[in-house]
Write a protein that holds these residues in place. Structure first.
Motif, PDB file in Angstrom:
ATOM      1  N   VAL A 193     144.909 -49.976  -3.608  1.00  0.00           N
ATOM      2  CA  VAL A 193     145.879 -49.377  -4.518  1.00  0.00           C
ATOM      3  C   VAL A 193     145.641 -50.224  -6.071  1.00  0.00           C
ATOM      4  N   ASN A 194     146.424 -49.577  -7.055  1.00  0.00           N
ATOM      5  CA  ASN A 194     146.376 -50.412  -8.470  1.00  0.00           C
ATOM      6  C   ASN A 194     147.211 -51.370  -8.676  1.00  0.00           C
ATOM      7  N   ARG A 195     148.723 -50.925  -8.122  1.00  0.00           N
ATOM      8  CA  ARG A 195     149.879 -51.739  -8.495  1.00  0.00           C
ATOM      9  C   ARG A 195     150.937 -51.758  -7.287  1.00  0.00           C
ATOM     10  N   VAL A 196     151.361 -52.718  -7.280  1.00  0.00           N
ATOM     11  CA  VAL A 196     152.514 -52.869  -6.290  1.00  0.00           C
ATOM     12  C   VAL A 196     154.066 -53.108  -6.898  1.00  0.00           C
ATOM     13  N   VAL A 197     154.973 -52.440  -6.689  1.00  0.00           N
ATOM     14  CA  VAL A 197     156.167 -52.478  -7.318  1.00  0.00           C
ATOM     15  C   VAL A 197     157.430 -52.393  -6.516  1.00  0.00           C
ATOM     16  N   PRO A 198     158.436 -52.675  -6.829  1.00  0.00           N
ATOM     17  CA  PRO A 198     159.760 -52.997  -5.989  1.00  0.00           C
ATOM     18  C   PRO A 198     159.910 -51.605  -5.218  1.00  0.00           C
ATOM     19  N   ALA A 199     160.125 -51.891  -3.643  1.00  0.00           N
ATOM     20  CA  ALA A 199     160.818 -50.699  -3.044  1.00  0.00           C
ATOM     21  C   ALA A 199     161.572 -49.766  -3.984  1.00  0.00           C
ATOM     22  N   GLY A 200     161.397 -48.453  -3.715  1.00  0.00           N
ATOM     23  CA  GLY A 200     162.296 -47.475  -4.255  1.00  0.00           C
ATOM     24  C   GLY A 200     161.880 -47.287  -5.734  1.00  0.00           C
ATOM     25  N   THR A 201     161.082 -47.765  -6.265  1.00  0.00           N
ATOM     26  CA  THR A 201     160.472 -47.434  -7.882  1.00  0.00           C
ATOM     27  C   THR A 201     158.991 -46.922  -7.912  1.00  0.00           C
ATOM     28  N   GLU A 202     158.376 -46.818  -6.597  1.00  0.00           N
ATOM     29  CA  GLU A 202     156.981 -46.479  -6.578  1.00  0.00           C
ATOM     30  C   GLU A 202     156.775 -44.979  -7.170  1.00  0.00           C
ATOM     31  N   ARG A 203     157.800 -43.965  -6.752  1.00  0.00           N
ATOM     32  CA  ARG A 203     157.692 -42.549  -7.128  1.00  0.00           C
ATOM     33  C   ARG A 203     157.750 -42.472  -8.886  1.00  0.00           C
ATOM     34  N   GLU A 204     158.607 -43.225  -9.484  1.00  0.00           N
ATOM     35  CA  GLU A 204     158.914 -43.145 -11.054  1.00  0.00           C
ATOM     36  C   GLU A 204     157.713 -43.837 -11.595  1.00  0.00           C
ATOM     37  N   ALA A 205     157.062 -45.029 -10.938  1.00  0.00           N
ATOM     38  CA  ALA A 205     155.957 -45.643 -11.552  1.00  0.00           C
ATOM     39  C   ALA A 205     154.729 -45.061 -11.419  1.00  0.00           C
ATOM     40  N   ALA A 206     154.445 -44.156 -10.190  1.00  0.00           N
ATOM     41  CA  ALA A 206     153.603 -43.288 -10.097  1.00  0.00           C
ATOM     42  C   ALA A 206     153.481 -42.029 -11.190  1.00  0.00           C
ATOM     43  N   ILE A 207     154.797 -41.529 -11.427  1.00  0.00           N
ATOM     44  CA  ILE A 207     154.930 -40.443 -12.347  1.00  0.00           C
ATOM     45  C   ILE A 207     154.612 -41.019 -13.902  1.00  0.00           C
ATOM     46  N   ALA A 208     155.109 -42.057 -14.286  1.00  0.00           N
ATOM     47  CA  ALA A 208     154.700 -42.891 -15.418  1.00  0.00           C
ATOM     48  C   ALA A 208     153.333 -43.105 -15.624  1.00  0.00           C
ATOM     49  N   LEU A 209     152.556 -43.579 -14.574  1.00  0.00           N
ATOM     50  CA  LEU A 209     151.050 -43.834 -14.645  1.00  0.00           C
ATOM     51  C   LEU A 209     150.509 -42.405 -14.932  1.00  0.00           C
ATOM     52  N   ALA A 210     150.980 -41.304 -14.238  1.00  0.00           N
ATOM     53  CA  ALA A 210     150.298 -39.965 -14.499  1.00  0.00           C
ATOM     54  C   ALA A 210     150.595 -39.660 -15.829  1.00  0.00           C
ATOM     55  N   GLN A 211     151.662 -39.733 -16.529  1.00  0.00           N
ATOM     56  CA  GLN A 211     152.082 -39.228 -17.806  1.00  0.00           C
ATOM     57  C   GLN A 211     151.410 -39.940 -18.831  1.00  0.00           C
ATOM     58  N   LYS A 212     150.997 -41.324 -18.615  1.00  0.00           N
ATOM     59  CA  LYS A 212     150.270 -41.978 -19.315  1.00  0.00           C
ATOM     60  C   LYS A 212     148.713 -41.291 -19.616  1.00  0.00           C
ATOM     61  N   VAL A 213     148.325 -40.908 -18.539  1.00  0.00           N
ATOM     62  CA  VAL A 213     146.922 -40.264 -18.476  1.00  0.00           C
ATOM     63  C   VAL A 213     147.129 -38.884 -19.125  1.00  0.00           C
ATOM     64  N   ALA A 214     147.993 -38.201 -18.949  1.00  0.00           N
ATOM     65  CA  ALA A 214     148.374 -36.998 -19.420  1.00  0.00           C
ATOM     66  C   ALA A 214     148.165 -36.991 -20.752  1.00  0.00           C
ATOM     67  N   LEU A 215     148.594 -37.853 -21.511  1.00  0.00           N
ATOM     68  CA  LEU A 215     148.595 -37.817 -23.233  1.00  0.00           C
ATOM     69  C   LEU A 215     147.146 -37.890 -23.716  1.00  0.00           C
ATOM     70  N   LYS A 216     146.212 -38.201 -22.666  1.00  0.00           N
ATOM     71  CA  LYS A 216     144.578 -38.105 -23.152  1.00  0.00           C
ATOM     72  C   LYS A 216     144.209 -36.529 -23.345  1.00  0.00           C
ATOM     73  N   SER A 217     143.012 -36.332 -23.809  1.00  0.00           N
ATOM     74  CA  SER A 217     142.643 -35.122 -23.709  1.00  0.00           C
ATOM     75  C   SER A 217     142.201 -34.693 -22.512  1.00  0.00           C
ATOM     76  N   ALA A 218     142.717 -33.459 -22.115  1.00  0.00           N
ATOM     77  CA  ALA A 218     142.444 -32.727 -20.590  1.00  0.00           C
ATOM     78  C   ALA A 218     140.968 -32.700 -20.465  1.00  0.00           C
ATOM     79  N   TYR A 219     140.087 -32.094 -21.470  1.00  0.00           N
ATOM     80  CA  TYR A 219     138.689 -32.104 -21.418  1.00  0.00           C
ATOM     81  C   TYR A 219     138.147 -33.291 -21.029  1.00  0.00           C
ATOM     82  N   THR A 220     138.495 -34.286 -21.996  1.00  0.00           N
ATOM     83  CA  THR A 220     137.704 -35.634 -21.687  1.00  0.00           C
ATOM     84  C   THR A 220     138.144 -36.118 -20.196  1.00  0.00           C
TER      85      THR A 220
END
Length: 274
Positions: A193-220
């Motif tokens: 796994v990449n990161r360990v977060v407090p219990a109950g925050t893993e879903r939001e942390a995963a969404i935030a990480l996905a959103q960070k990648v989503a800001l890049k060029s989809a083609y790239t």
């Protein structure tokens, strides 16, 4: 005289939920009573959603989460065992399920978009394989991981494929041979796994990480993800030869021209995903 009115059967809950948060599709395993085991229906539902997401340009990333105390306990052993009464003692069904599950796992790898696991509880056997098949993974402090098939006489051979491509061989073999669970912190140390977060925050942390990648060029991202997994199976020389071809193709893309220009001109790039 009382009259009894027949009640319509209660609708069965969906085993896989889909939610859209911005440009991120969140798929949630929803068989908590069965520890989100990967039944025939669950595997088919996941594969169908991944195929739909592949061609949906509005979706730029995927998060896979789960409801209940377990992320996934792996294959549905009750479903598999029920087929022991088949004329072939279940061989054909077992082969069908293992191949279907393997195809679904590969669909994650081949999806041209980032897939992030949000692990809130135990991920065992094919559940651990599921996490290892995702591009990125966020784990709750309460999560744990294991490939315990050896404890019931069924070596985790298909989970081994994904696990051994994520963690060092000695660590993978220890998990496979002992079946003992490892905590989230240890899973991070060995690269599962990449990161360990407090219990109950893993879903939001995963969404935030996905959103960070989503800001890049989809083609790239598409080009890079495919290249990452392909080169990993090649010899060093072949990997460099292939990567050079990918870099050349990437340099010719409109988004690379725009991105490099924006970097030089110190401005924010405008992606066209091409």
């Amino acid at each position: 005289m009382s009259v009894q009115v027949a009640r319509a059967p209660s609708p069965q809950p969906q085993i896989l939920l889909r939610e859209t948060i911005g440009s991120i599709a969140v798929l949630t395993l929803n068989r908590p009573a069965a520890r989100n085991s990967l039944s025939e229906a669950m595997i088919a539902s996941l594969h169908a959603e991944l195929n739909e997401i592949r061609d949906d340009k509005a979706v730029r990333g995927v998060v896979i989460a789960a409801n209940g105390p377990a992320f996934s306990a792996g294959h549905d052993m009750k479903e598999l065992t029920a087929r022991r009464t088949d004329p072939d003692r279940g061989r054909a069904f077992f082969a069908e399920m293992m191949n279907a599950c393997s195809a679904m796992m590969q669909a994650i790898v081949h999806l041209p978009k980032p897939v992030v696991a949000a692990v809130q509880g135990i991920a065992t056997a094919a559940g651990c394989q599921f996490v290892a098949s995702c591009d990125l993974a966020i784990a709750s402090e309460a999560a744990s991981f294991a490939t315990p098939g050896v404890d019931i006489g069924l070596f985790c051979s298909t989970p081994m494929v994904a696990l051994s491509r994520n963690v060092p061989r000695k660590q993978a073999m220890e998990m496979l041979l002992t079946g003992e669970p490892i905590p989230a912190v240890r899973a991070r140390e060995i690269g599962l796994v990449n990161r360990v977060v407090p219990a109950g925050t893993e879903r939001e942390a995963a969404i935030a990480l996905a959103q960070k990648v989503a800001l890049k060029s989809a083609y790239t991202i598409k080009l890079g993800k495919e290249a990452f997994y392909r080169q990993a199976e090649m010899s060093l020389a072949d990997a460099y030869r292939y990567a050079a071809e990918v870099m050349t193709e990437n340099m010719m893309a409109r988004d690379a021209e725009e991105g490099i220009g924006a970097f030089i001109e110190k401005r924010t790039p405008t992606w066209r995903d091409e």
